[in-house]
Design an enzyme around this catalytic site. Structure first.
Site, PDB file in Angstrom:
ATOM      1  N   SER A 252       0.540  -1.011  -0.044  1.00 10.43           N
ATOM      2  CA  SER A 252       0.037  -0.027  -0.386  1.00 10.43           C
ATOM      3  C   SER A 252       0.930   1.461  -0.036  1.00 10.43           C
ATOM      4  CB  SER A 252      -0.504  -0.222   1.002  1.00 10.43           C
ATOM      5  OG  SER A 252      -0.255   0.550   2.208  1.00 10.43           O
ATOM      6  N   LYS A 253       0.636   2.476  -0.126  1.00 12.74           N
ATOM      7  CA  LYS A 253       0.743   3.865  -0.169  1.00 12.74           C
ATOM      8  C   LYS A 253       2.050   3.765   0.936  1.00 12.74           C
ATOM      9  CE  LYS A 253      -2.284   6.473  -1.292  1.00 12.74           C
ATOM     10  NZ  LYS A 253      -3.665   6.965  -1.196  1.00 12.74           N
ATOM     11  N   ARG A 254       1.483   3.167   2.074  1.00 15.58           N
ATOM     12  CA  ARG A 254       2.338   3.514   3.424  1.00 15.58           C
ATOM     13  C   ARG A 254       3.923   2.617   3.061  1.00 15.58           C
ATOM     14  NH1 ARG A 254       2.413  -0.432   7.145  1.00 15.58           N
ATOM     15  NH2 ARG A 254       0.563  -1.205   5.735  1.00 15.58           N
TER      16      ARG A 254
END
Ligand code: GLU
Length: 490
Positions: A252-254
């Site tokens: 994910s973006k994390r």
């Protein structure tokens, strides 16, 4: 029967690396089998689908080199390829299921359904439709319609049974149909749900293999039951494993950039991206790691896609990008660097082809990403020089740096040639005349000219800067050293 596969993105966001890998597997499988690769746009959700997202997806696929044989911009025998243009087909097929008794109108409102879901959750039960509209008779239906209720159409699940398929990646997968409920196939606004549109399209487009992410695995039993109700033969399925970040959670973006476009902007080249993506779940012989798209067309086997989640390792992508940059023929590498730098506002078009090639040669072997070209080439791409403070304070601590840089400037000023050979001759000649190590003189000059300790070869640097800038920077550094160094004699 010839192979036909599809990549079916919803244009509601960018092209995610996971989507790109799914597209790549479909593409490689189709090419390897002499089949057809179809791009189908699942844009029935008008509120979330955007033109910008569609454009980004098409652009991303083209950039990766995954040209489709049928679909947007290409056409084909099985169109339209936008689900938003296929509404009458879904309606007609839904009507057919209804007429055959495999679907029924449901008058429950969104609010009623929500209320029942909450009650189920409170009782610790899984959310499922309770089937209350399934047994309505004509009079009851007429009464509900008279209330002004709009009917959705639900699939009437056949009796309890095992739904199983032989997945190319995962082997035999089985679900108990009791776990499913009578799901909606056509919403009250007439739009099809994903599962229904997907089945109708996969059938009408003669799809032979559905290759998609395993986040769709729970949809497959529903889709198989629909195929069965229509009396159609379903395609084969291959559910590819999900992609995880380095910490083992779903990518994910994390974890950093997740769109293909972001990697492009960061200076990754499509050859590396394709190579990296294919290895997220597939391996050739467990040893060879570098492949071109053409190699992959020959070597890719769906059967060799593993079912374990794949880890997205950014360092590996970086390494791979460096490798693929090195594999490019030099003129092509020059073109890529130039194009990338131009997009970053560094226009090299006024420079001679020799100069541009020399720039790329000078920085070339160090490049991991095209962004590095901006860093390593910064000394010549920007007029103002940024001195690395650590490198500069080292020079200040050394004796005689100012006078030596000044002397080097004078020798170069008198060098009529200003070629790589003459620059080297003059520099080494000065070191001999001063009885110092050439390396010491060169390292000081490198900082004076590039601002950094690590930079391309000194003579290339001088040649790329040209006589005027080389002299100006050597003299500036000399003057600055005289005013800042404790060893200065003034
Ligand atoms: N539109 C779906 C998605 O983007 C397609 C899934 C499928 O391939 O069936 O996930």
């Amino acid at each position: 029967m010839s192979v036909r596969v599809r990549f079916a993105p919803s244009p509601t966001g960018f092209l995610h690396v996971g989507g790109a890998r799914t597209a790549l597997y479909n593409y490689l499988f189709a090419r390897g089998q002499g089949g057809v690769f179809i791009l189908r746009i699942e844009d029935t959700d008008a509120a979330r689908s955007t033109e910008a997202s569609l454009a980004a997806i098409l652009e991303g696929l083209r950039w990766l080199g995954l040209e489709w044989d049928e679909g947007p911009g290409v056409g084909g025998t099985h169109g339209p390829y936008f689900q938003s243009q296929r509404r009458e087909r879904y309606r007609a097929h839904a009507d057919a299921l209804h007429a055959a008794g495999s679907a029924y109108p449901c008058y429950c409102t969104a609010a009623e359904l929500e209320q029942r879901r909450e009650a189920q959750a409170a009782r610790g039960e899984p959310p499922r439709y309770d089937g209350r509209c399934r047994g309505l008779d004509a009079a009851a239906r007429a009464r509900l319609e008279a209330e002004g209720r709009q009917a959705a159409l639900r699939f009437a699940l056949p009796g309890a049974a095992e739904v199983a398929w032989d997945d190319i990646v995962r082997g035999r997968v089985a679900f108990q149909s009791e776990l499913l409920d009578d799901f909606v196939i056509l919403r009250s606004d007439g739009l099809p749900t994903y599962n229904f549109a997907c089945v109708v399209d996969d059938h009408e487009m003669d799809i032979t293999h559905v290759i998609r992410g395993d986040d769709h695995i729970s949809n497959t039993p529903r889709q198989l039951l629909l195929h069965q109700a229509f009396g159609w033969t379903p395609s084969r399925f291959a559910h590819v494993p999900m992609i995880l970040g380095a910490d083992g959670s779903r990518l994910s973006k994390r974890h950093g950039a997740t769109s293909v476009a972001a990697y492009r902007e960061l200076g990754y080249i499509p050859e590396a991206m394709v190579n990296f993506l294919v290895l997220l779940g597939w391996s050739y012989d467990g040893k060879q790691e570098l492949f071109s798209l053409e190699d992959l067309v020959r070597r890719f086997r769906l059967e060799r896609v593993g079912s374990n989640p794949a880890i997205f390792n950014l360092e590996k992508l970086e390494w791979m990008n460096g490798q693929h940059l090195r594999l490019l023929p030099e003129p092509e590498r020059v073109r890529r660097v130039e194009e990338f730098l131009a997009a970053r506002g560094h226009d090299l078009s006024a420079r001679s082809p020799e100069w541009r090639a020399a720039l790329v040669r000078a920085i070339g072997s160090r490049l991991k990403t095209l962004t590095d070209a901006e860093g390593y080439g910064g000394f010549v791409l920007r007029d103002d020089l940024t001195l690395d403070p650590a490198a500069w304070s080292e020079l200040l601590e050394r004796g005689e740096v100012g006078p030596r840089l000044q002397a080097l400037a004078e020798r170069i000023a008198a060098d009529g040639d200003f070629s790589l050979e003459s620059l080297e001759r003059e520099t080494r000649g000065l070191a001999v005349a001063l009885d110092i190590k050439a390396g010491d003189l060169m390292s000081a000059a490198r900082v004076a000219l590039t601002g950094r300790k690590v930079a391309p070869g000194l003579f290339e640097v001088m040649w790329l800067l040209g006589r005027e800038r080389t002299l100006a920077r050597l003299r500036d550094a000399a003057a600055r050293w005289e005013s800042e160094s404790p060893h200065a004699r003034v």
